[in-house]
Design a protein around this motif. Structure first.
Motif, PDB file in Angstrom:
ATOM      1  N   TYR A 194      37.638 -25.605  81.737  1.00  0.00           N
ATOM      2  CA  TYR A 194      37.092 -25.302  80.423  1.00  0.00           C
ATOM      3  C   TYR A 194      38.103 -24.456  79.660  1.00  0.00           C
ATOM      4  O   TYR A 194      38.876 -23.725  80.250  1.00  0.00           O
ATOM      5  N   SER A 195      38.048 -24.515  78.345  1.00  0.00           N
ATOM      6  CA  SER A 195      38.846 -23.645  77.498  1.00  0.00           C
ATOM      7  C   SER A 195      37.965 -22.507  77.014  1.00  0.00           C
ATOM      8  O   SER A 195      36.781 -22.696  76.756  1.00  0.00           O
ATOM      9  N   LYS A 196      38.542 -21.343  76.889  1.00  0.00           N
ATOM     10  CA  LYS A 196      37.792 -20.200  76.362  1.00  0.00           C
ATOM     11  C   LYS A 196      37.450 -20.428  74.883  1.00  0.00           C
ATOM     12  O   LYS A 196      36.505 -19.852  74.372  1.00  0.00           O
ATOM     13  N   ASP A 197      38.209 -21.329  74.216  1.00  0.00           N
ATOM     14  CA  ASP A 197      37.925 -21.662  72.824  1.00  0.00           C
ATOM     15  C   ASP A 197      36.547 -22.301  72.672  1.00  0.00           C
ATOM     16  O   ASP A 197      35.815 -22.015  71.738  1.00  0.00           O
ATOM     17  N   ASN A 198      36.218 -23.210  73.603  1.00  0.00           N
ATOM     18  CA  ASN A 198      34.938 -23.917  73.575  1.00  0.00           C
ATOM     19  C   ASN A 198      34.431 -24.028  75.011  1.00  0.00           C
ATOM     20  O   ASN A 198      34.627 -25.061  75.664  1.00  0.00           O
ATOM     21  N   PRO A 199      33.794 -22.997  75.548  1.00  0.00           N
ATOM     22  CA  PRO A 199      33.436 -22.980  76.974  1.00  0.00           C
ATOM     23  C   PRO A 199      32.318 -23.933  77.372  1.00  0.00           C
ATOM     24  O   PRO A 199      32.034 -24.073  78.551  1.00  0.00           O
ATOM     25  N   THR A 200      31.688 -24.598  76.423  1.00  0.00           N
ATOM     26  CA  THR A 200      30.644 -25.559  76.784  1.00  0.00           C
ATOM     27  C   THR A 200      31.191 -26.975  76.919  1.00  0.00           C
ATOM     28  O   THR A 200      30.496 -27.849  77.423  1.00  0.00           O
ATOM     29  N   LYS A 201      32.420 -27.213  76.501  1.00  0.00           N
ATOM     30  CA  LYS A 201      33.029 -28.541  76.583  1.00  0.00           C
ATOM     31  C   LYS A 201      34.048 -28.557  77.716  1.00  0.00           C
ATOM     32  O   LYS A 201      34.960 -27.730  77.767  1.00  0.00           O
ATOM     33  N   ILE A 202      33.919 -29.535  78.612  1.00  0.00           N
ATOM     34  CA  ILE A 202      34.849 -29.669  79.732  1.00  0.00           C
ATOM     35  C   ILE A 202      36.133 -30.308  79.227  1.00  0.00           C
ATOM     36  O   ILE A 202      36.107 -31.369  78.607  1.00  0.00           O
ATOM     37  N   LEU A 203      37.279 -29.649  79.475  1.00  0.00           N
ATOM     38  CA  LEU A 203      38.572 -30.239  79.111  1.00  0.00           C
ATOM     39  C   LEU A 203      38.901 -31.416  80.014  1.00  0.00           C
ATOM     40  O   LEU A 203      39.318 -32.465  79.549  1.00  0.00           O
ATOM     41  N   THR A 204      38.737 -31.230  81.308  1.00  0.00           N
ATOM     42  CA  THR A 204      39.028 -32.291  82.265  1.00  0.00           C
ATOM     43  C   THR A 204      38.325 -32.003  83.587  1.00  0.00           C
ATOM     44  O   THR A 204      37.942 -30.870  83.869  1.00  0.00           O
ATOM     45  N   THR A 205      38.175 -33.054  84.366  1.00  0.00           N
ATOM     46  CA  THR A 205      37.563 -32.951  85.688  1.00  0.00           C
ATOM     47  C   THR A 205      38.395 -33.779  86.666  1.00  0.00           C
ATOM     48  O   THR A 205      38.859 -34.866  86.320  1.00  0.00           O
ATOM     49  N   GLY A 206      38.576 -33.263  87.861  1.00  0.00           N
ATOM     50  CA  GLY A 206      39.278 -34.002  88.912  1.00  0.00           C
ATOM     51  C   GLY A 206      38.515 -33.879  90.210  1.00  0.00           C
ATOM     52  O   GLY A 206      38.056 -32.796  90.574  1.00  0.00           O
ATOM     53  N   ASN A 207      38.350 -34.997  90.913  1.00  0.00           N
ATOM     54  CA  ASN A 207      37.637 -35.002  92.197  1.00  0.00           C
ATOM     55  C   ASN A 207      38.634 -35.025  93.345  1.00  0.00           C
ATOM     56  O   ASN A 207      39.683 -35.678  93.259  1.00  0.00           O
ATOM     57  N   PHE A 208      38.299 -34.318  94.424  1.00  0.00           N
ATOM     58  CA  PHE A 208      39.113 -34.354  95.635  1.00  0.00           C
ATOM     59  C   PHE A 208      38.207 -34.140  96.839  1.00  0.00           C
ATOM     60  O   PHE A 208      37.029 -33.788  96.699  1.00  0.00           O
TER      61      PHE A 208
END
Length: 139
Positions: free
Chosen positions: A121-135
């Protein structure tokens, strides 16, 4: 160090500007620390052994104004306990340096096996996920 940073920025720029309509942030996982040789190599994987270092590289096509990232790792449910959902297992607040406008790299060590998702997440918009990665962490 300067050559390495220039190489990382060049690779990120090439990946995001080649025949793409919009640039998106991504997460790369690796068994070894990210260098100019390991950014695009066969050691990039999303399957790790318990107790091993999980190196990750987060790319940011657009600079984050506040220079703050929130990184979370959640363990996905559905294992032996037959429970759906997730558990938050790790979190970190990161302040980006001036030379890290377009990327961030670090590592984490997890000892429990299972499926995990890293969310940024960005502190600019903490409710929007910037990216997700699964492992996965497996024996």
């Amino acid at each position: 160090m300067r050559k390495f940073l220039l190489f990382i920025i060049t690779v990120i720029t090439m990946v995001f500007t080649c025949a793409c309509d919009s640039e998106k942030s991504v997460i790369l996982f690796n068994q070894h620390q990210f260098t100019k040789d390991t950014v695009i190599s066969n050691s990039n994987t999303n399957i790790f052994k318990p107790g091993s270092r999980i190196y990750y590289l987060i790319t940011l096509p657009e600079p984050v104004e506040t220079k703050m990232l929130l990184i979370q790792i959640v363990k996905l449910g559905g294992g032996s306990d037959e429970r759906l959902g997730y558990d938050l297992v790790w979190g970190k607040r990161v302040k980006l340096k001036d030379e890290q406008k377009h990327y961030f790299t670090d590592y984490v060590v997890l000892n429990d096996t299972g499926a995990y998702a890293m969310k940024v997440y960005s502190k600019d918009n903490p409710t929007k996920i910037l990216t997700t990665g699964n492992f996965y962490v497996r024996n």
